[in-house]
Design a protein around this motif. Structure first.
Motif, PDB file in Angstrom:
ATOM      1  N   THR A 151       0.810  -1.246   0.168  1.00 54.88           N
ATOM      2  CA  THR A 151      -0.014   0.047  -0.017  1.00 54.88           C
ATOM      3  C   THR A 151       0.856   1.153   0.042  1.00 54.88           C
ATOM      4  O   THR A 151       1.813   1.268   0.760  1.00 54.88           O
ATOM      5  CB  THR A 151      -1.022   0.153   0.979  1.00 54.88           C
ATOM      6  OG1 THR A 151      -1.704  -0.934   1.215  1.00 54.88           O
ATOM      7  CG2 THR A 151      -1.731   1.336   0.964  1.00 54.88           C
ATOM      8  N   TYR A 152       0.769   2.204  -0.880  1.00 56.02           N
ATOM      9  CA  TYR A 152       1.129   3.432  -1.111  1.00 56.02           C
ATOM     10  C   TYR A 152       0.575   4.485   0.470  1.00 56.02           C
ATOM     11  O   TYR A 152      -0.436   4.176   0.975  1.00 56.02           O
ATOM     12  CB  TYR A 152       0.755   4.288  -2.030  1.00 56.02           C
ATOM     13  CG  TYR A 152       1.797   3.632  -3.218  1.00 56.02           C
ATOM     14  CD1 TYR A 152       2.866   3.764  -3.300  1.00 56.02           C
ATOM     15  CD2 TYR A 152       0.911   3.229  -4.367  1.00 56.02           C
ATOM     16  CE1 TYR A 152       3.785   3.390  -4.676  1.00 56.02           C
ATOM     17  CE2 TYR A 152       1.491   2.628  -5.483  1.00 56.02           C
ATOM     18  CZ  TYR A 152       2.915   2.555  -5.551  1.00 56.02           C
ATOM     19  OH  TYR A 152       3.383   2.299  -6.636  1.00 56.02           O
ATOM     20  N   ARG A 153       1.294   5.379   0.793  1.00 60.11           N
ATOM     21  CA  ARG A 153       0.949   6.105   1.827  1.00 60.11           C
ATOM     22  C   ARG A 153       1.155   7.496   1.246  1.00 60.11           C
ATOM     23  O   ARG A 153       2.128   7.768   0.725  1.00 60.11           O
ATOM     24  CB  ARG A 153       1.668   6.028   3.301  1.00 60.11           C
ATOM     25  CG  ARG A 153       1.237   4.629   3.818  1.00 60.11           C
ATOM     26  CD  ARG A 153       1.743   4.893   5.351  1.00 60.11           C
ATOM     27  NE  ARG A 153       1.601   3.409   5.941  1.00 60.11           N
ATOM     28  CZ  ARG A 153       2.076   3.144   7.437  1.00 60.11           C
ATOM     29  NH1 ARG A 153       2.714   4.141   7.805  1.00 60.11           N
ATOM     30  NH2 ARG A 153       1.682   2.034   7.789  1.00 60.11           N
ATOM     31  N   LEU A 154       0.550   8.686   1.722  1.00 59.48           N
ATOM     32  CA  LEU A 154       0.615  10.147   1.668  1.00 59.48           C
ATOM     33  C   LEU A 154       1.819  10.499   2.773  1.00 59.48           C
ATOM     34  O   LEU A 154       1.609  10.530   3.721  1.00 59.48           O
ATOM     35  CB  LEU A 154      -0.692  10.834   1.710  1.00 59.48           C
ATOM     36  CG  LEU A 154      -0.556  12.108   0.691  1.00 59.48           C
ATOM     37  CD1 LEU A 154      -0.651  11.609  -0.525  1.00 59.48           C
ATOM     38  CD2 LEU A 154      -1.923  12.735   0.929  1.00 59.48           C
ATOM     39  N   LYS A 155       2.786  11.164   2.062  1.00 62.49           N
ATOM     40  CA  LYS A 155       3.916  11.957   2.629  1.00 62.49           C
ATOM     41  C   LYS A 155       3.516  13.203   3.610  1.00 62.49           C
ATOM     42  O   LYS A 155       3.721  13.474   4.672  1.00 62.49           O
ATOM     43  CB  LYS A 155       4.923  11.994   2.042  1.00 62.49           C
ATOM     44  CG  LYS A 155       6.424  12.339   2.931  1.00 62.49           C
ATOM     45  CD  LYS A 155       7.653  12.507   1.893  1.00 62.49           C
ATOM     46  CE  LYS A 155       8.927  12.672   2.869  1.00 62.49           C
ATOM     47  NZ  LYS A 155      10.080  12.782   1.945  1.00 62.49           N
ATOM     48  N   TYR A 156       2.814  13.762   2.762  1.00 59.35           N
ATOM     49  CA  TYR A 156       2.295  15.186   3.324  1.00 59.35           C
ATOM     50  C   TYR A 156       0.958  15.452   2.500  1.00 59.35           C
ATOM     51  O   TYR A 156       1.047  15.545   1.354  1.00 59.35           O
ATOM     52  CB  TYR A 156       3.375  16.299   3.468  1.00 59.35           C
ATOM     53  CG  TYR A 156       2.871  17.489   3.615  1.00 59.35           C
ATOM     54  CD1 TYR A 156       3.047  17.907   4.938  1.00 59.35           C
ATOM     55  CD2 TYR A 156       2.236  18.583   3.037  1.00 59.35           C
ATOM     56  CE1 TYR A 156       2.837  18.948   5.662  1.00 59.35           C
ATOM     57  CE2 TYR A 156       1.895  19.746   3.419  1.00 59.35           C
ATOM     58  CZ  TYR A 156       2.070  20.007   4.730  1.00 59.35           C
ATOM     59  OH  TYR A 156       1.656  21.233   5.387  1.00 59.35           O
ATOM     60  N   PRO A 157      -0.105  15.977   3.161  1.00 61.53           N
ATOM     61  CA  PRO A 157      -0.328  15.571   4.683  1.00 61.53           C
ATOM     62  C   PRO A 157      -0.296  14.367   4.960  1.00 61.53           C
ATOM     63  O   PRO A 157      -0.664  13.435   4.139  1.00 61.53           O
ATOM     64  CB  PRO A 157      -1.513  16.584   5.027  1.00 61.53           C
ATOM     65  CG  PRO A 157      -2.299  16.299   3.708  1.00 61.53           C
ATOM     66  CD  PRO A 157      -1.367  16.465   2.884  1.00 61.53           C
ATOM     67  N   GLU A 158       0.155  13.906   6.230  1.00 64.88           N
ATOM     68  CA  GLU A 158       0.323  12.511   6.627  1.00 64.88           C
ATOM     69  C   GLU A 158      -1.193  11.862   7.160  1.00 64.88           C
ATOM     70  O   GLU A 158      -1.739  10.809   6.815  1.00 64.88           O
ATOM     71  CB  GLU A 158       1.272  12.412   7.745  1.00 64.88           C
ATOM     72  CG  GLU A 158       1.423  10.989   8.208  1.00 64.88           C
ATOM     73  CD  GLU A 158       2.366  10.766   9.193  1.00 64.88           C
ATOM     74  OE1 GLU A 158       2.813   9.719   9.558  1.00 64.88           O
ATOM     75  OE2 GLU A 158       2.929  11.799   9.699  1.00 64.88           O
TER      76      GLU A 158
END
Length: 501
Positions: free
Chosen positions: A291-298
């Protein structure tokens, strides 16, 4: 015998040539190639000319080939440096090679026997006696390179005598192309007609007001139209084939009574992507490998407190007779933001928002997952997700819907179902269909939503649901064997691909 003005001019010039290449005839007449070909086909149908066509393959240089012709092949530049210094670290070769050329250079030098390789912190290359002796010699691949750049195109057979074309293509030095040789000759009947004398008169294709007013229409010759004559290909504007396929899928589902679920953002909280679907927070699919995650905003925001409490209870203690997952649920983990990993997140949102019972819902969404890019896998792709909610629904209804998707929408001839597991459905099933080139291809998963999920979202009725890789459906329908082609910039494919249903 009635001839058009272009046919008359072409026949006169052909009589001067007797026999020759169509390109020479184009130069002699001053007409464009399409006009000359149309005239020749007319003359051929009247028995005044013969047209011989022969297809052949040529090899043409790429921009990379022109760079190599000027600077030298990467292994030649690397060899020159090694001969000068005796040995060099791999990083030192960047003085004469680009980053892309540096990656395969060790293999190229070892293949030619020009260098030995040892490791001293990093790879060190030492020139061999064979490498020293190779300075100033010309290899077949270099002869082929010079020939290509000098002539622009070379017949395939001629290049193959020097080096296999697949090797040139692998190194992005050359590409193959198709050519047609057209030889034209005049027949005795054509020569006899020219000998009698042919008068060239001004020819027009449109009767204009000026011709009528001036009376000049009496002096000109009107061109007759041959509706069977070939014309230049016209490529009208049309939707990208895959885009058109998605739109027709959407319309088909709406015609079947499904309501479309829409959302503006591609970014989702883990709450809707996982937690609301009764997927535990320690599930491996929630890790960075899947799964990808968002770096900003977290992090984002959770929905209303009552809904969050029900979902939390389902995870920690269980509802609807379940014991849950038996861990302490973390709201902070649920608030993490991510690119949507599956369209089922929208099904959870819709169920929490409220649905008609009975009711049918669907969505076509772009989703994102870390994967190895190949002919059946993409990192960013589309899914068609949907569900049907009703009091009397069962597993057989679900299998019927899935089979209809594969057969009627994708055109698959053979379909099979296999048992599967998903945290939010029970029972669960995987559907695969047979592709003539790829064999059995997995389309997607489906099942009946677990009560731990539906009860937490406020639904007290059976819900059958599915998530299908619509990109793979499109592969079947558009007749392609590489999923990457759906997003291709290849103009030939974009122009020639049929818009299908």
């Amino acid at each position: 015998m009635e001839l058009t003005n272009h046919e008359k001019l072409t026949l006169i010039k052909l009589a001067e040539m007797k026999r020759g290449d169509v390109r020479e005839l184009v130069e002699r007449t001053g007409l464009d190639q399409v006009a000359v070909m149309r005239a020749l086909l007319g003359l051929k149908s009247k028995g005044l000319a013969l047209l011989h066509e022969k297809g052949y393959r040529v090899v043409v240089p790429t921009d990379t080939a022109r760079v190599y012709a000027e600077k030298g092949l990467p292994e030649r530049r690397a060899l020159a440096l090694l001969v000068e210094r005796g040995s060099a670290r791999l990083s030192e070769l960047s003085e004469v090679l680009s980053e892309d050329e540096l990656k395969p250079i060790v293999g190229l030098l070892r293949k030619e026997g020009w260098a030995n390789v040892r490791k001293d912190g990093e790879l060190v290359l030492e020139v061999t006696e064979k490498g020293k002796a190779a300075v100033g010699t010309e290899r077949p691949i270099e002869k082929a390179l010079s020939l290509l750049v000098e002539r622009g195109e070379v017949p395939l057979e001629e290049i193959q005598k020097l080096v296999p074309v697949k090797e040139l293509k692998r190194r992005k030095i050359a590409e193959e192309d198709s050519k047609t040789e057209r030889i034209v000759e005049i027949t005795p009947e054509g020569e006899a007609l020219v000998a009698k004398g042919i008068e060239l008169r001004e020819e027009v294709s449109t009767l204009t007001p000026e011709l009528i007013k001036s009376g000049k229409w009496r002096e000109v010759e009107f061109r007759r139209y041959n509706i069977s004559a070939p014309v230049k290909a016209v490529h009208p504007g049309k939707k990208q084939p895959y885009r058109a396929f998605l739109d027709k899928i959407r319309r088909k589902l709406i015609e079947m009574g499904f309501i479309e679920m829409t959302v503006e953002s591609l970014i989702e909280t883990q709450f809707w992507n996982f937690d609301a679907l009764f997927q535990p927070q320690n599930h491996p699919a929630r890790e960075w490998t899947d799964t990808y995650r968002l770096k900003y905003p977290e992090s984002g925001h959770l929905p209303d407190e009552a809904l969050v409490e029900r979902v939390k209870a389902a995870h920690e203690r269980g509802i609807a007779g379940s014991r849950g997952w038996g861990y302490i649920w973390s709201p902070e983990r649920a608030m993490l933001l991510m690119p949507r990993a599956h369209g089922t997140a929208l099904s959870g949102r819709q169920l929490a928002k409220g649905v008609e019972i009975p009711g049918k819902y669907f969505t076509i969404q772009r989703v994102f997952r870390p994967d190895v890019l190949d002919r059946t896998h993409l990192i960013e792709f589309n899914q068609v997700d949907g569900f049907v909610v009703g009091e009397e629904l069962n597993f057989r209804h679900l299998l019927g819907i899935l089979k209809r998707f594969a057969v009627e929408i994708a055109g698959a001839k053979k379909v099979k179902f296999l048992p599967d597991y998903y945290p939010f459905t029970e029972p669960s099933v995987q559907m695969s269909a047979y592709h003539p080139e790829l064999g059995w291809v997995e389309f997607g998963g489906a099942g009946i939503f677990r009560e731990e999920m539906t009860r937490a979202l406020g639904i007290d009725a059976p819900v059958i649901a599915w998530g299908i890789g619509i990109d793979r459906l499109a592969m079947f329908k558009l007749g392609i064997d590489d999923i990457r082609y759906l997003f291709s910039y290849n103009l030939k494919w974009l122009r020639e691909a049929k818009l299908v249903w």
